[in-house]
Scaffold this motif. Structure first.
Motif, PDB file in Angstrom:
ATOM      1  N   ASN A  25     -30.627  -4.898  49.298  1.00  0.00           N
ATOM      2  CA  ASN A  25     -30.538  -5.027  47.809  1.00  0.00           C
ATOM      3  C   ASN A  25     -32.116  -5.030  47.354  1.00  0.00           C
ATOM      4  N   GLU A  60     -21.979  -5.334  40.998  1.00  0.00           N
ATOM      5  CA  GLU A  60     -20.822  -5.333  42.215  1.00  0.00           C
ATOM      6  C   GLU A  60     -19.569  -5.136  41.828  1.00  0.00           C
ATOM      7  N   ASP A  88     -23.838  -2.865  44.591  1.00  0.00           N
ATOM      8  CA  ASP A  88     -23.867  -3.832  45.457  1.00  0.00           C
ATOM      9  C   ASP A  88     -22.377  -3.867  46.256  1.00  0.00           C
ATOM     10  N   SER A  91     -29.750  -7.828  56.382  1.00  0.00           N
ATOM     11  CA  SER A  91     -28.872  -8.717  55.628  1.00  0.00           C
ATOM     12  C   SER A  91     -28.616  -8.289  54.079  1.00  0.00           C
ATOM     13  N   GLY A  92     -27.579  -8.608  53.531  1.00  0.00           N
ATOM     14  CA  GLY A  92     -27.382  -8.067  52.114  1.00  0.00           C
ATOM     15  C   GLY A  92     -28.466  -8.196  51.409  1.00  0.00           C
ATOM     16  N   GLY A  93     -29.272  -9.255  51.177  1.00  0.00           N
ATOM     17  CA  GLY A  93     -30.271  -9.508  50.471  1.00  0.00           C
ATOM     18  C   GLY A  93     -31.342  -8.474  50.716  1.00  0.00           C
ATOM     19  N   VAL A 124     -21.842  -5.228  49.300  1.00  0.00           N
ATOM     20  CA  VAL A 124     -22.263  -6.388  50.357  1.00  0.00           C
ATOM     21  C   VAL A 124     -21.053  -7.045  50.788  1.00  0.00           C
ATOM     22  N   GLN A 125     -20.140  -7.559  49.832  1.00  0.00           N
ATOM     23  CA  GLN A 125     -18.827  -8.156  50.036  1.00  0.00           C
ATOM     24  C   GLN A 125     -17.919  -7.319  49.816  1.00  0.00           C
ATOM     25  N   LYS A 168     -22.697  -7.856  55.228  1.00  0.00           N
ATOM     26  CA  LYS A 168     -21.402  -8.568  55.818  1.00  0.00           C
ATOM     27  C   LYS A 168     -20.466  -8.126  56.466  1.00  0.00           C
ATOM     28  N   GLU A 197     -19.421 -13.940  44.730  1.00  0.00           N
ATOM     29  CA  GLU A 197     -19.658 -15.432  44.878  1.00  0.00           C
ATOM     30  C   GLU A 197     -19.329 -15.640  43.377  1.00  0.00           C
ATOM     31  N   PHE A 208     -24.195 -11.662  42.118  1.00  0.00           N
ATOM     32  CA  PHE A 208     -24.863 -12.467  43.245  1.00  0.00           C
ATOM     33  C   PHE A 208     -25.455 -11.175  44.173  1.00  0.00           C
ATOM     34  N   HIS A 209     -26.644 -11.249  44.559  1.00  0.00           N
ATOM     35  CA  HIS A 209     -27.467  -9.973  45.295  1.00  0.00           C
ATOM     36  C   HIS A 209     -27.931 -10.488  46.122  1.00  0.00           C
ATOM     37  N   GLY A 210     -28.462 -11.910  46.648  1.00  0.00           N
ATOM     38  CA  GLY A 210     -29.002 -12.078  47.624  1.00  0.00           C
ATOM     39  C   GLY A 210     -30.005 -13.382  47.192  1.00  0.00           C
TER      40      GLY A 210
END
Ligand SMILES: *Cc1c(COP(=O)(O)O)cnc(C)c1O
Length: 405
Positions: free
Chosen positions: A111, A193, A226, A106-108, A228-229, A255, A198, A140-142
């Protein structure tokens, strides 16, 4: 009651922890950028599972990759390596700045690995004093304790303290706010990011990321992106750092990387990677063959130039369509974002009401997202067909017409 008995949305409240508030309908199947609910009602999907379903639903290539691997080998643990993980790591190294890869789910988690690596690298090369992390408000990082602490939204930490220490928050797109916090003695990493997802789909100014790179170099700190998105093709580049031309020391991806199958990766250089020696970090499922086989297919597909070019064309079409509706009904002050990560910022009279648009769209058969209370976020499949963009826009206009009447 047995497991085959029908389930309804009401059951959620009886059996699930109440940390989510899911919508009224339950989706049961999808194909491309269309989804059907329990009553066989059809929806156009502009949400893409929150920037996850990068190739839409039930993509034949992904089904094939998953089925092929499912018949061979599901899991062996990291006591042994496996072919899909090695292949995927090699591909990611070939296509990015990375020389080493760590897989997570997962992204969290990716990170968490990135932040731990940054601390340990600094500890090893500079000593324990240099452990501070600078990140940004609204980031937002998780949802792990470390990642919500680095994240810049205090509400996500409320009631979970004490939080890990040594974390400072600067202001996004404000280099001076970073200059005030960064120090050669104390800062081990700056975490950012390239496009805050988010936090309202807020893109970084190119000079901001360039300035962060320079500050990190001057102060011997690692730059962590980051993605992730923003990664996995969403901006029309495989990773957004390539769009900006600013290379981080560590990059996290999740993601869209799995297209709907849980998988995440932390990418870094050989020199930095060395600080996660044997036994320092790990994950039972991370790098498992099923996830890596699917992600391989995702990356092989979206890294093709025609797919990435297609993201830009689709982005233009979607942005123009939303712009036109925005002007007609005076609901958007502007639209920001890159590629197929778009944020439509509501005008003052509609501020705080993003969720109303989401509900109205759903009632017309369209799935969209919000990013905070003032921004409508769109993150559809990177290969959403033109007809689906058009149909989705029509449904959105119907929803807006009703809502604004
Ligand atoms: C979604 C997201 C995360 C968290 O990913 P999970 O898979 O939910 O743990 C981290 N960073 C960014 C930028 C995200 O958008």
């Amino acid at each position: 009651m047995n497991s085959r008995e029908p389930v309804t949305r009401e059951l959620f409240n009886d059996v699930m922890v109440p940390n989510y508030a899911p919508g009224a309908m339950i989706p049961v199947r999808g194909e491309g950028s269309r989804v059907w609910d329990q009553d066989d009602r059809e929806y156009v999907d502009f949400a893409g599972g929150i920037a996850v379903n990068s190739l839409g639903h039930a993509h034949p290539g992904l089904i094939g990759a998953l089925q092929e691997q499912a018949e061979k080998l599901w899991h062996v643990s990291n006591v042994l390596t496996n072919e899909p993980a090695l292949r995927l790591a090699r591909t990611l190294c070939e296509l990015t700045f990375a020389e080493r890869v760590f897989f997570a789910n997962s992204g969290g988690e990716a990170n968490e690995a990135a932040f731990k690596l940054a601390r340990r690298y600094s500890w090893q090369h500079h000593g324990p004093e240099k452990h501070e992390i600078i990140s940004f408000t609204n980031s937002f990082h998780g949802r792990t304790l470390f990642t919500v602490s680095v994240g810049g939204q205090a509400k996500y930490l409320e009631g979970f303290e004490p939080a890990p220490g040594g974390i400072h928050h600067a202001t996004y797109n404000d280099l001076n706010s970073v200059k005030e916090l960064i120090s050669t003695e104390k800062t081990c990493a700056v975490v950012v990011e390239p496009i805050q997802g988010e936090g309202g789909v807020m893109p970084a100014e190119p000079e901001f990321l360039e300035g962060l790179r320079k500050l990190c170099d001057e102060h011997d700190a690692l730059l962590v992106f980051d993605e992730v998105q923003s990664g996995a093709g969403r901006t029309g580049h495989l990773y957004a750092y390539q769009h900006y031309g600013v290379t981080p020391d560590i990059l996290t991806s999740a993601k869209g990387l799995g297209g709907g199958f849980p998988v995440a990766a932390m990418l870094t250089t050989a020199k930095v990677a060395d600080s996660l020696g044997v036994g320092t970090h790990g994950s039972t499922y991370g790098g498992n063959p099923l996830a890596c086989a699917v992600a391989q297919k995702v990356i092989d597909t979206i890294s093709q130039p025609e797919i990435l070019k297609g993201v830009k064309a689709r982005s233009e079409k979607l942005r123009k369509g939303m712009m036109a509706i925005g002007e007609k009904y005076d609901i958007f002050s502007h639209i920001r974002g890159e590629g197929l990560l778009l944020g439509c910022v509501l005008t003052d009279p509609w501020k705080g009401k993003a969720k109303d648009f989401l509900a109205a769209a759903q009632a017309e058969g369209l799935m969209i997202l919000v990013a905070g209370a003032d921004v409508i976020r769109l993150a559809p499949s990177l290969i959403i067909p033109d007809q689906d963009i058009e149909e989705g826009l029509e449904r959105f206009e119907k929803a807006v017409a009703k809502l604004t009447k």
